[in-house]
Design a protein around this motif. Structure first.
Motif, mmCIF file in Angstrom:
data_model
loop_
_atom_site.group_PDB
_atom_site.id
_atom_site.type_symbol
_atom_site.label_atom_id
_atom_site.label_comp_id
_atom_site.label_asym_id
_atom_site.label_seq_id
_atom_site.Cartn_x
_atom_site.Cartn_y
_atom_site.Cartn_z
ATOM 1 N N LYS A 209 -40.045 -8.828 -9.064
ATOM 2 C CA LYS A 209 -39.906 -10.107 -8.354
ATOM 3 C C LYS A 209 -41.222 -10.516 -7.696
ATOM 4 O O LYS A 209 -41.598 -11.693 -7.706
ATOM 5 C CB LYS A 209 -38.791 -10.024 -7.315
ATOM 6 C CG LYS A 209 -37.393 -9.988 -7.919
ATOM 7 C CD LYS A 209 -36.310 -10.243 -6.892
ATOM 8 C CE LYS A 209 -36.234 -9.151 -5.865
ATOM 9 N NZ LYS A 209 -35.094 -9.353 -4.926
ATOM 10 N N LYS A 210 -41.924 -9.540 -7.121
ATOM 11 C CA LYS A 210 -43.206 -9.847 -6.493
ATOM 12 C C LYS A 210 -44.211 -10.331 -7.531
ATOM 13 O O LYS A 210 -44.962 -11.288 -7.291
ATOM 14 C CB LYS A 210 -43.738 -8.607 -5.779
ATOM 15 C CG LYS A 210 -45.052 -8.845 -5.043
ATOM 16 C CD LYS A 210 -45.506 -7.596 -4.302
ATOM 17 C CE LYS A 210 -46.825 -7.848 -3.581
ATOM 18 N NZ LYS A 210 -47.282 -6.621 -2.851
ATOM 19 N N ASN A 211 -44.234 -9.691 -8.706
ATOM 20 C CA ASN A 211 -45.176 -10.079 -9.758
ATOM 21 C C ASN A 211 -44.893 -11.473 -10.300
ATOM 22 O O ASN A 211 -45.826 -12.206 -10.657
ATOM 23 C CB ASN A 211 -45.140 -9.065 -10.905
ATOM 24 C CG ASN A 211 -45.750 -7.731 -10.545
ATOM 25 O OD1 ASN A 211 -46.517 -7.632 -9.584
ATOM 26 N ND2 ASN A 211 -45.408 -6.696 -11.295
ATOM 27 N N VAL A 212 -43.597 -11.834 -10.377
ATOM 28 C CA VAL A 212 -43.225 -13.146 -10.939
ATOM 29 C C VAL A 212 -43.211 -14.215 -9.851
ATOM 30 O O VAL A 212 -43.975 -15.190 -9.896
ATOM 31 C CB VAL A 212 -41.856 -13.069 -11.640
ATOM 32 C CG1 VAL A 212 -41.397 -14.475 -12.061
ATOM 33 C CG2 VAL A 212 -41.923 -12.154 -12.850
ATOM 34 N N PHE A 213 -42.340 -14.054 -8.852
ATOM 35 C CA PHE A 213 -42.176 -15.090 -7.838
ATOM 36 C C PHE A 213 -43.361 -15.158 -6.875
ATOM 37 O O PHE A 213 -43.619 -16.204 -6.269
ATOM 38 C CB PHE A 213 -40.894 -14.848 -7.035
ATOM 39 C CG PHE A 213 -39.652 -14.769 -7.880
ATOM 40 C CD1 PHE A 213 -39.473 -15.611 -8.970
ATOM 41 C CD2 PHE A 213 -38.649 -13.857 -7.585
ATOM 42 C CE1 PHE A 213 -38.330 -15.542 -9.758
ATOM 43 C CE2 PHE A 213 -37.503 -13.782 -8.354
ATOM 44 C CZ PHE A 213 -37.340 -14.617 -9.451
ATOM 45 N N GLY A 214 -44.071 -14.037 -6.723
ATOM 46 C CA GLY A 214 -45.216 -14.024 -5.822
ATOM 47 C C GLY A 214 -46.511 -14.479 -6.467
ATOM 48 O O GLY A 214 -47.523 -14.630 -5.766
ATOM 49 N N ASN A 215 -46.490 -14.746 -7.765
ATOM 50 C CA ASN A 215 -47.681 -15.233 -8.456
ATOM 51 C C ASN A 215 -47.955 -16.690 -8.073
ATOM 52 O O ASN A 215 -47.031 -17.504 -8.022
ATOM 53 C CB ASN A 215 -47.483 -15.111 -9.966
ATOM 54 C CG ASN A 215 -48.765 -15.343 -10.746
ATOM 55 O OD1 ASN A 215 -49.335 -16.433 -10.717
ATOM 56 N ND2 ASN A 215 -49.214 -14.322 -11.450
ATOM 57 N N ARG A 216 -49.198 -17.049 -7.836
ATOM 58 C CA ARG A 216 -49.531 -18.412 -7.409
ATOM 59 C C ARG A 216 -49.135 -19.451 -8.449
ATOM 60 O O ARG A 216 -48.835 -20.598 -8.111
ATOM 61 C CB ARG A 216 -51.026 -18.514 -7.115
ATOM 62 C CG ARG A 216 -51.460 -17.697 -5.895
ATOM 63 C CD ARG A 216 -52.937 -17.859 -5.617
ATOM 64 N NE ARG A 216 -53.279 -19.236 -5.295
ATOM 65 C CZ ARG A 216 -54.517 -19.666 -5.073
ATOM 66 N NH1 ARG A 216 -55.543 -18.806 -5.135
ATOM 67 N NH2 ARG A 216 -54.743 -20.927 -4.770
ATOM 68 N N GLN A 217 -49.136 -19.062 -9.723
ATOM 69 C CA GLN A 217 -48.764 -20.021 -10.777
ATOM 70 C C GLN A 217 -47.297 -20.430 -10.672
ATOM 71 O O GLN A 217 -46.917 -21.520 -11.126
ATOM 72 C CB GLN A 217 -49.006 -19.409 -12.158
ATOM 73 C CG GLN A 217 -50.446 -19.052 -12.460
ATOM 74 C CD GLN A 217 -50.587 -18.432 -13.830
ATOM 75 O OE1 GLN A 217 -50.491 -19.108 -14.851
ATOM 76 N NE2 GLN A 217 -50.791 -17.127 -13.861
ATOM 77 N N TYR A 218 -46.479 -19.568 -10.088
ATOM 78 C CA TYR A 218 -45.041 -19.826 -10.034
ATOM 79 C C TYR A 218 -44.717 -21.082 -9.239
ATOM 80 O O TYR A 218 -43.743 -21.790 -9.544
ATOM 81 C CB TYR A 218 -44.327 -18.620 -9.430
ATOM 82 C CG TYR A 218 -42.818 -18.751 -9.414
ATOM 83 C CD1 TYR A 218 -42.078 -18.556 -10.572
ATOM 84 C CD2 TYR A 218 -42.135 -19.086 -8.239
ATOM 85 C CE1 TYR A 218 -40.692 -18.685 -10.567
ATOM 86 C CE2 TYR A 218 -40.758 -19.216 -8.221
ATOM 87 C CZ TYR A 218 -40.040 -19.015 -9.386
ATOM 88 O OH TYR A 218 -38.676 -19.156 -9.379
#
Length: 302
Positions: free
Chosen positions: A248-257
């Protein structure tokens, strides 16, 4: 001081069975019957892609049974109970908040001593099983009233956040919203010390209704060829809590998200748009995807 649950709505459930059918004839396991359902307003203070402060909010239902309780979105609870008229005409709006806020369905006490969370990272749904863990609570002097119930105060640390809560001893259960639990009375209010997450009780339904569980994700898709919704059940992806937190951190925490919530998806995307009034709803794999997101504020930092 109240000594009985306030009856906002009385429901009579059909006879208890090991399974129940959804309106799409999907079988759900009945874990037990609830004694009451507590409804909370859950809010997150965060910001949008431009850094503007925003508050996301949604209603959650906490179904409380003997040793088992389940927290999920109130609208999904109403849908299962086939109380569509209480959801309203535009019944997709809650999916938007559900996706923005990354709401999981959490069942405490099933199996015994375990907690199961159903998490969404579109286009997949995950099942996370962990040992049930209660915060270490410290009683604090002072009291307050929530929904007419006199409440005592406590604070404690849980998964990297410090929480201040109120609990009502007149409602005899150790339950609380999400994974917060373990006090001698229903948790009626909870806020973390950073002022990000808040759960506030807004009503209690005294009722008997099944607390259910499905071994797979139930997804209904519109078939253009058959001109109808087709419902399928797909087994959940299994993950540990640590794996889920990292993912979740890698996906939702990515600036592109923030500006492109589908940035991480590869290959062809099956996108369904449903125009409802002034909103265009976007789905991938039967799961709602917001066109833009808000800064991810996890409930668990550890």
């Amino acid at each position: 001081m109240k000594t009985k649950l306030t009856i906002i709505l009385a429901l009579v459930a059909s006879t208890m069975s090991a399974q129940m059918l959804t309106r799409d004839n999907v079988k759900l396991d009945t874990l037990c019957q609830s004694k009451f359902t507590a409804v909370y307003q859950y809010s997150i203070n965060t910001s949008d892609a431009d850094g503007k402060p925003v508050t996301d909010s949604i209603r959650l239902a906490l179904q409380v049974g003997d040793g088992v309780w389940k927290t999920w979105t109130y609208e999904r609870y109403l849908f299962q109970q086939q109380r569509d008229e209480e959801i309203g005409d535009d019944h997709y709006w809650f999916m938007h908040n559900e996706a923005l806020m990354h709401i999981a369905t959490t069942t405490v006490g099933y199996p015994e001593g375990k907690t199961i969370s159903l998490e969404l990272i579109p286009p997949l749904q995950y099942e996370v099983t962990e040992d049930t863990e209660a915060p270490t609570w410290n009683m604090v002097e002072g009291s307050d009233s929530v929904c007419g119930y006199l409440c005592q105060k406590a604070n404690g640390k849980f998964r990297g956040r410090t929480w201040t809560v109120l609990y009502a001893e007149d409602i005899p259960t150790a339950a609380g919203p999400w994974k917060l639990q373990g006090l001698p009375g229903l948790i009626t209010y909870a806020a973390d010390d950073e002022g990000i997450h808040t759960f506030r009780l807004i009503g209690i339904y005294q009722e008997t209704a099944p607390i259910t569980y499905s071994a797979g994700s139930v997804v209904s898709k519109w078939s253009m060829e058959e001109r109808r919704l087709i419902t399928t059940v797909t087994p959940y992806e299994k993950a540990t809590r640590e794996q889920m937190q990292k993912q979740k951190k890698n996906v939702f925490g990515n600036r592109q998200y923030l500006t492109n919530p589908m940035f991480y998806m590869t290959g062809p995307k099956e996108i369904l748009h449903l125009g409802q009034q002034r909103v265009d709803y976007q789905f991938v794999g039967g799961l709602y995807i917001p066109e833009k997101a808000h800064v991810y504020m996890p409930l668990e930092n550890e």
